[in-house]
Scaffold this motif. Structure first.
Motif, mmCIF file in Angstrom:
data_model
loop_
_atom_site.group_PDB
_atom_site.id
_atom_site.type_symbol
_atom_site.label_atom_id
_atom_site.label_comp_id
_atom_site.label_asym_id
_atom_site.label_seq_id
_atom_site.Cartn_x
_atom_site.Cartn_y
_atom_site.Cartn_z
ATOM 1 N N THR A 159 0.827 -1.207 0.000
ATOM 2 C CA THR A 159 0.000 0.000 0.000
ATOM 3 C C THR A 159 0.862 1.259 0.000
ATOM 4 O O THR A 159 1.736 1.412 0.852
ATOM 5 N N GLN A 160 0.606 2.139 -0.965
ATOM 6 C CA GLN A 160 1.244 3.461 -0.957
ATOM 7 C C GLN A 160 0.485 4.333 0.041
ATOM 8 O O GLN A 160 -0.734 4.479 -0.077
ATOM 9 N N GLU A 161 1.187 4.916 0.995
ATOM 10 C CA GLU A 161 0.537 5.783 1.979
ATOM 11 C C GLU A 161 1.195 7.150 1.991
ATOM 12 O O GLU A 161 2.425 7.250 1.985
ATOM 13 N N ASP A 162 0.373 8.205 1.965
ATOM 14 C CA ASP A 162 0.925 9.548 2.077
ATOM 15 C C ASP A 162 -0.091 10.481 2.733
ATOM 16 O O ASP A 162 -1.182 10.051 3.135
ATOM 17 N N GLU A 163 0.309 11.729 2.850
ATOM 18 C CA GLU A 163 -0.510 12.722 3.550
ATOM 19 C C GLU A 163 -0.662 13.952 2.657
ATOM 20 O O GLU A 163 0.275 14.334 1.952
ATOM 21 N N LEU A 164 -1.833 14.548 2.681
ATOM 22 C CA LEU A 164 -2.088 15.771 1.923
ATOM 23 C C LEU A 164 -2.524 16.865 2.888
ATOM 24 O O LEU A 164 -3.490 16.692 3.630
ATOM 25 N N ILE A 165 -1.795 17.963 2.901
ATOM 26 C CA ILE A 165 -2.159 19.129 3.708
ATOM 27 C C ILE A 165 -2.738 20.174 2.764
ATOM 28 O O ILE A 165 -2.133 20.491 1.733
ATOM 29 N N LEU A 166 -3.908 20.714 3.102
ATOM 30 C CA LEU A 166 -4.620 21.603 2.187
ATOM 31 C C LEU A 166 -4.146 23.055 2.268
ATOM 32 O O LEU A 166 -4.002 23.718 1.243
ATOM 33 N N GLU A 167 -3.946 23.562 3.484
ATOM 34 C CA GLU A 167 -3.643 24.990 3.638
ATOM 35 C C GLU A 167 -2.408 25.232 4.513
ATOM 36 O O GLU A 167 -2.162 24.483 5.461
ATOM 37 N N ILE A 168 -1.673 26.290 4.192
ATOM 38 C CA ILE A 168 -0.589 26.763 5.058
ATOM 39 C C ILE A 168 -1.210 27.660 6.131
ATOM 40 O O ILE A 168 -0.910 27.560 7.311
ATOM 41 N N SER A 169 -2.099 28.549 5.675
ATOM 42 C CA SER A 169 -2.935 29.373 6.546
ATOM 43 C C SER A 169 -4.254 29.576 5.817
ATOM 44 O O SER A 169 -4.407 29.118 4.670
ATOM 45 N N ARG A 170 -5.210 30.238 6.428
ATOM 46 C CA ARG A 170 -6.554 30.367 5.844
ATOM 47 C C ARG A 170 -6.489 30.916 4.411
ATOM 48 O O ARG A 170 -5.955 31.996 4.165
ATOM 49 N N HIS A 171 -7.013 30.121 3.456
ATOM 50 C CA HIS A 171 -7.052 30.477 2.033
ATOM 51 C C HIS A 171 -5.669 30.617 1.389
ATOM 52 O O HIS A 171 -5.551 31.103 0.275
ATOM 53 N N ASN A 172 -4.634 30.187 2.118
ATOM 54 C CA ASN A 172 -3.279 30.143 1.554
ATOM 55 C C ASN A 172 -2.945 28.664 1.359
ATOM 56 O O ASN A 172 -2.513 27.983 2.285
ATOM 57 N N TYR A 173 -3.192 28.178 0.141
ATOM 58 C CA TYR A 173 -3.159 26.738 -0.111
ATOM 59 C C TYR A 173 -1.745 26.217 -0.368
ATOM 60 O O TYR A 173 -0.891 26.935 -0.893
ATOM 61 N N THR A 174 -1.528 24.958 -0.007
ATOM 62 C CA THR A 174 -0.235 24.324 -0.257
ATOM 63 C C THR A 174 -0.060 24.107 -1.758
ATOM 64 O O THR A 174 -1.030 24.003 -2.502
ATOM 65 N N GLU A 175 1.191 24.016 -2.179
ATOM 66 C CA GLU A 175 1.485 23.791 -3.605
ATOM 67 C C GLU A 175 0.902 22.456 -4.066
ATOM 68 O O GLU A 175 0.433 22.334 -5.198
#
Length: 240
Positions: A211-227
């Motif tokens: 199984t490939q497992e990873d993590e996704l983070i959506l925001e650095i701060s409010r409405h400042n999205y990760t690349e």
């Protein structure tokens, strides 16, 4: 277009008739789901507005994209959204419950990709009453029903992809194994680096692999999205 219209880069979604509005869960799943196996047939279970089916039409060359919706108003809305898109000839919506659909279709059709963001995973369905939320979860489409039905409709090399609360992940993997479905990829979703894991996106197949497992983070701060999130969502969201 009504005030309820959600405009994406290549299509628009009318949602005034739907309890389930366009949300991050659906966009995430539609963007994350792998098409590396070049699915020729796709089924979106619990399509709501038709969002994920439309995303699949934009992303893939699949000649057959079926969607399934039990709620009458949402079904009608999905049909309208499909017809208004550039891919109306490849999109078809059935008005039926999943168990009925499986019974009818298991000898007729196999899908290379089954994808689902059912209503019980939506924030719109959270009442704040844990007991009621659990009942609604079980009522809408129980995990065993989704997994069993998918195992009967999935092609030999097909994928089953869905998004669920992180708290349900272990249970989903355990139940899936009883239907010979094994996790090929799991991505756990966090709002930001400090927040708890909120969602799990899972992809299953009949082939047992690491199984490939990873993590996704959506925001650095409010409405400042990760690349990473911007890269996933940029083909769809107007402002990315």
């Amino acid at each position: 277009m009504s005030v309820e219209t959600f405009k994406f880069k290549q299509f628009s979604v009318e949602q005034d008739k739907c309890a389930m509005k366009v949300g991050t869960d659906g966009v995430l799943l539609g963007a994350w789901s792998s098409l590396e196996h070049h699915p020729e047939s796709i089924l979106d279970v619990g399509t709501g507005t038709g969002l994920i089916a439309l995303m699949m039409a934009q992303r893939s060359e699949a000649f057959l994209i079926d969607a399934l919706e039990i709620e009458e108003n949402a079904y009608e809305q999905a049909v309208e959204n499909f017809e208004a898109s550039d891919w109306g000839d490849r999109l078809f919506c059935y008005h039926a419950a999943f168990d009925e659909f499986v019974e009818e279709m298991q000898e007729e059709e196999k899908y290379d990709l089954i994808i689902s963001n059912p209503p019980f995973h939506s924030e719109d369905y959270k009442t704040g009453n844990e007991t009621r939320d659990q009942a609604r979860f079980a009522e809408a489409l129980p995990l065993p029903e989704l997994l069993e039905g998918a195992s009967l409709l999935l092609s030999e090399n097909g994928h089953l992809d869905f998004i669920i609360p992180f708290s349900e992940e272990e249970k989903a993997v355990r139940i899936a194994a009883t239907y010979q479905l094994f996790p090929r990829k799991i991505t756990r979703v966090k709002g930001n680096a400090q927040s708890a894991i909120k969602r799990s996106m899972l992809s299953f197949s009949f082939h047992k692999t690491e199984t490939q497992e990873d993590e996704l983070i959506l925001e650095i701060s409010r409405h400042n999205y990760t690349e990473e999130f911007k890269k996933m969502a940029a083909p769809f969201y107007l402002k990315l």
